[in-house]
Scaffold this active site. Sequence first.
Site, PDB file in Angstrom:
ATOM      1  N   ARG A  77     -18.051   1.530  -0.719  1.00 44.97           N
ATOM      2  CA  ARG A  77     -17.202   1.550   0.473  1.00 44.97           C
ATOM      3  C   ARG A  77     -16.430   2.869   0.579  1.00 44.97           C
ATOM      4  O   ARG A  77     -16.279   3.431   1.660  1.00 44.97           O
ATOM      5  CB  ARG A  77     -16.227   0.374   0.446  1.00 44.97           C
ATOM      6  CG  ARG A  77     -16.933  -0.970   0.661  1.00 44.97           C
ATOM      7  CD  ARG A  77     -15.988  -2.115   0.668  1.00 44.97           C
ATOM      8  NE  ARG A  77     -15.034  -2.029   1.766  1.00 44.97           N
ATOM      9  CZ  ARG A  77     -13.907  -2.749   1.780  1.00 44.97           C
ATOM     10  NH1 ARG A  77     -13.641  -3.560   0.780  1.00 44.97           N
ATOM     11  NH2 ARG A  77     -13.077  -2.649   2.780  1.00 44.97           N
ATOM     12  N   GLN A 108      -3.005  -3.913   6.775  1.00 45.84           N
ATOM     13  CA  GLN A 108      -3.810  -4.716   5.848  1.00 45.84           C
ATOM     14  C   GLN A 108      -4.981  -3.884   5.332  1.00 45.84           C
ATOM     15  O   GLN A 108      -5.695  -4.306   4.443  1.00 45.84           O
ATOM     16  CB  GLN A 108      -4.330  -5.964   6.576  1.00 45.84           C
ATOM     17  CG  GLN A 108      -3.240  -6.882   7.086  1.00 45.84           C
ATOM     18  CD  GLN A 108      -3.781  -7.928   8.041  1.00 45.84           C
ATOM     19  OE1 GLN A 108      -4.325  -8.946   7.623  1.00 45.84           O
ATOM     20  NE2 GLN A 108      -3.695  -7.656   9.331  1.00 45.84           N
ATOM     21  N   ASN A 109      -5.169  -2.724   5.933  1.00 46.70           N
ATOM     22  CA  ASN A 109      -6.315  -1.881   5.606  1.00 46.70           C
ATOM     23  C   ASN A 109      -6.084  -1.110   4.306  1.00 46.70           C
ATOM     24  O   ASN A 109      -4.968  -0.708   4.006  1.00 46.70           O
ATOM     25  CB  ASN A 109      -6.590  -0.904   6.754  1.00 46.70           C
ATOM     26  CG  ASN A 109      -6.873  -1.640   8.048  1.00 46.70           C
ATOM     27  OD1 ASN A 109      -7.121  -2.844   8.051  1.00 46.70           O
ATOM     28  ND2 ASN A 109      -6.794  -0.917   9.160  1.00 46.70           N
ATOM     29  N   ASP A 111      -8.144   1.561   3.745  1.00 45.70           N
ATOM     30  CA  ASP A 111      -8.998   2.743   3.980  1.00 45.70           C
ATOM     31  C   ASP A 111      -8.241   4.077   3.990  1.00 45.70           C
ATOM     32  O   ASP A 111      -8.874   5.136   3.961  1.00 45.70           O
ATOM     33  CB  ASP A 111      -9.795   2.574   5.281  1.00 45.70           C
ATOM     34  CG  ASP A 111      -8.921   2.348   6.511  1.00 45.70           C
ATOM     35  OD1 ASP A 111      -9.391   1.649   7.449  1.00 45.70           O
ATOM     36  OD2 ASP A 111      -7.773   2.841   6.533  1.00 45.70           O
ATOM     37  N   HIS A 126      -2.367  -4.624   1.291  1.00 44.77           N
ATOM     38  CA  HIS A 126      -3.523  -4.995   0.462  1.00 44.77           C
ATOM     39  C   HIS A 126      -3.959  -3.864  -0.466  1.00 44.77           C
ATOM     40  O   HIS A 126      -5.095  -3.845  -0.945  1.00 44.77           O
ATOM     41  CB  HIS A 126      -4.685  -5.445   1.360  1.00 44.77           C
ATOM     42  CG  HIS A 126      -4.355  -6.669   2.150  1.00 44.77           C
ATOM     43  ND1 HIS A 126      -5.042  -7.039   3.275  1.00 44.77           N
ATOM     44  CD2 HIS A 126      -3.391  -7.616   1.980  1.00 44.77           C
ATOM     45  CE1 HIS A 126      -4.522  -8.162   3.766  1.00 44.77           C
ATOM     46  NE2 HIS A 126      -3.526  -8.523   3.006  1.00 44.77           N
ATOM     47  N   CYS A 153      -7.894   3.856 -18.363  1.00 45.41           N
ATOM     48  CA  CYS A 153      -6.503   4.196 -18.035  1.00 45.41           C
ATOM     49  C   CYS A 153      -6.111   5.489 -18.745  1.00 45.41           C
ATOM     50  O   CYS A 153      -6.386   5.657 -19.930  1.00 45.41           O
ATOM     51  CB  CYS A 153      -5.589   3.058 -18.474  1.00 45.41           C
ATOM     52  SG  CYS A 153      -3.853   3.426 -18.307  1.00 45.41           S
ATOM     53  N   CYS A 156      -3.140   4.144 -21.430  1.00 44.64           N
ATOM     54  CA  CYS A 156      -3.421   3.292 -22.595  1.00 44.64           C
ATOM     55  C   CYS A 156      -4.904   3.204 -22.936  1.00 44.64           C
ATOM     56  O   CYS A 156      -5.267   2.591 -23.940  1.00 44.64           O
ATOM     57  CB  CYS A 156      -2.851   1.892 -22.365  1.00 44.64           C
ATOM     58  SG  CYS A 156      -3.822   0.927 -21.187  1.00 44.64           S
ATOM     59  N   GLY A 193      -5.614  -5.053  16.096  1.00 43.46           N
ATOM     60  CA  GLY A 193      -6.883  -5.101  15.381  1.00 43.46           C
ATOM     61  C   GLY A 193      -6.910  -6.002  14.168  1.00 43.46           C
ATOM     62  O   GLY A 193      -7.507  -5.665  13.152  1.00 43.46           O
ATOM     63  N   THR A 194      -6.263  -7.159  14.281  1.00 41.00           N
ATOM     64  CA  THR A 194      -6.374  -8.131  13.187  1.00 41.00           C
ATOM     65  C   THR A 194      -6.757  -9.503  13.745  1.00 41.00           C
ATOM     66  O   THR A 194      -6.308  -9.875  14.830  1.00 41.00           O
ATOM     67  CB  THR A 194      -5.080  -8.237  12.362  1.00 41.00           C
ATOM     68  OG1 THR A 194      -5.273  -9.199  11.322  1.00 41.00           O
ATOM     69  CG2 THR A 194      -3.885  -8.638  13.213  1.00 41.00           C
TER      70      THR A 194
HETATM   71  N1  APR Z   1      -9.611  -2.326  18.480  1.00 41.62           N
HETATM   72  C1  APR Z   1      -8.803  -3.387  18.216  1.00 41.62           C
HETATM   73  N2  APR Z   1      -9.226  -4.526  17.595  1.00 41.62           N
HETATM   74  C2  APR Z   1     -10.535  -4.592  17.266  1.00 41.62           C
HETATM   75  C3  APR Z   1     -11.458  -3.538  17.539  1.00 41.62           C
HETATM   76  C4  APR Z   1     -10.932  -2.367  18.180  1.00 41.62           C
HETATM   77  N3  APR Z   1     -11.706  -1.322  18.464  1.00 41.62           N
HETATM   78  N4  APR Z   1     -12.680  -3.915  17.095  1.00 41.62           N
HETATM   79  C5  APR Z   1     -12.544  -5.172  16.553  1.00 41.62           C
HETATM   80  N5  APR Z   1     -11.253  -5.580  16.663  1.00 41.62           N
HETATM   81  C6  APR Z   1     -10.644  -6.836  16.208  1.00 41.62           C
HETATM   82  C7  APR Z   1     -11.585  -8.026  16.130  1.00 41.62           C
HETATM   83  O1  APR Z   1     -11.665  -8.684  17.372  1.00 41.62           O
HETATM   84  C8  APR Z   1     -10.906  -8.894  15.071  1.00 41.62           C
HETATM   85  O2  APR Z   1      -9.949  -9.762  15.680  1.00 41.62           O
HETATM   86  O3  APR Z   1     -10.191  -6.631  14.894  1.00 41.62           O
HETATM   87  C9  APR Z   1     -10.149  -7.881  14.204  1.00 41.62           C
HETATM   88  C10 APR Z   1     -10.732  -7.671  12.803  1.00 41.62           C
HETATM   89  O4  APR Z   1     -10.556  -8.852  12.095  1.00 41.62           O
HETATM   90  P1  APR Z   1     -10.977  -8.958  10.547  1.00 41.62           P
HETATM   91  O5  APR Z   1     -12.301  -8.367  10.352  1.00 41.62           O
HETATM   92  O6  APR Z   1     -10.752 -10.378  10.172  1.00 41.62           O
HETATM   93  O7  APR Z   1      -9.938  -7.988   9.812  1.00 41.62           O
HETATM   94  P2  APR Z   1      -8.432  -8.257   9.356  1.00 41.62           P
HETATM   95  O8  APR Z   1      -7.717  -9.142  10.297  1.00 41.62           O
HETATM   96  O9  APR Z   1      -7.822  -6.954   9.073  1.00 41.62           O
HETATM   97  O10 APR Z   1      -8.667  -9.042   7.950  1.00 41.62           O
HETATM   98  C11 APR Z   1      -7.552  -9.317   7.175  1.00 41.62           C
HETATM   99  O11 APR Z   1      -8.914 -10.084   5.378  1.00 41.62           O
HETATM  100  O12 APR Z   1     -10.898  -9.698   4.395  1.00 41.62           O
HETATM  101  C12 APR Z   1      -9.550  -9.612   4.203  1.00 41.62           C
HETATM  102  O13 APR Z   1      -8.290  -8.135   2.894  1.00 41.62           O
HETATM  103  C13 APR Z   1      -9.142  -8.177   3.983  1.00 41.62           C
HETATM  104  O14 APR Z   1      -7.348  -6.951   5.011  1.00 41.62           O
HETATM  105  C14 APR Z   1      -8.395  -7.848   5.264  1.00 41.62           C
HETATM  106  C15 APR Z   1      -7.876  -9.199   5.709  1.00 41.62           C
END
Ligand code: APR
Length: 250
Positions: A77, A108-109, A111, A126, A153, A156, A193-194
């Site tokens: 990744r 939550q990212n 990256d 995260h 590490c 240690c 975007g979550t």
């Molecule tokens: N702009 C805004 N939102 C977007 C876009 C975009 N260009 N493309 C997709 N999305 C939205 C999707 O519709 C979805 O609702 O982003 C969301 C992504 O959701 P997930 O993939 O579930 O990601 P996230 O909510 O960050 O996941 C939370 O889950 O897997 C674990 O630890 C991991 O941090 C992650 C956590």
Amino acid sequence: MQLLNQVMISGNLLERFRNAERLLALTGAGISAESGVPTFRGGGDTAVWKGMPFDVVSSAQMVNRDLPAVWEWFDYRRQLLNALKPNAAHLELASWQSRFRNFNLVTQNIDGLHQLAGSRDVIELHGSIWSARCTTCHSRQQINREGERADACLDCGDPVRPDVVLFGEMLPAGAFETAAEAARSCELCFVIGTSALVYPAAALPEIARDSGAFVCEVNPEITPLSNLCHEVLTGKAGEVLPLISAAAKV
Ligand code: APR
């Protein structure tokens, strides 16, 4: 209401954006989608790794059972990420940091694209894929853009693991508490975007709302959070966020 590029933005939101001093932005995988980072629940081919669902290879159990396999997944990744750049949404949020007296960016990212866009003091709920942590003394070491990392590490000598929150694990100490404090004190909260399925991160907009903040969601899809929000901007973050700033300047 203003219709901008098919996105309806209310005068109420623009007024609040113009006058706000304390703003919280919570981001998820969707904000990085336009940079080419696959989301977790938006399909794409990285939800499964070598036949293992991502939430299996990204789990605490897997670290105990097969740490090299966990590293192989995160090394893959990180290699993917290395070629990717922040998009307009990351850059917009970085510019908001100097626009508001009290701006908090919680992600939550893992990256690191917010930091690459220039955001400072990002609260990484995260963890980060650009960091490794000792399995014994927990000391951290940065992983550079070339992806070079030590297997052991530097303090240690014990094995190190990815410094990210894996399934079945607690968030880093203090990260959620700091984020919750920002949610309690903000006037305006953007949820970008979550899928709002993973807690405790998904609780932050609720805390903000219950503390009197105006909550706005930015997502091309409806989520379990949408009904709780005062306003939902349906669209891609890289298109919608710059629109808000542009409209607010009017
Ligand atoms: N702009 C805004 N939102 C977007 C876009 C975009 N260009 N493309 C997709 N999305 C939205 C999707 O519709 C979805 O609702 O982003 C969301 C992504 O959701 P997930 O993939 O579930 O990601 P996230 O909510 O960050 O996941 C939370 O889950 O897997 C674990 O630890 C991991 O941090 C992650 C956590």
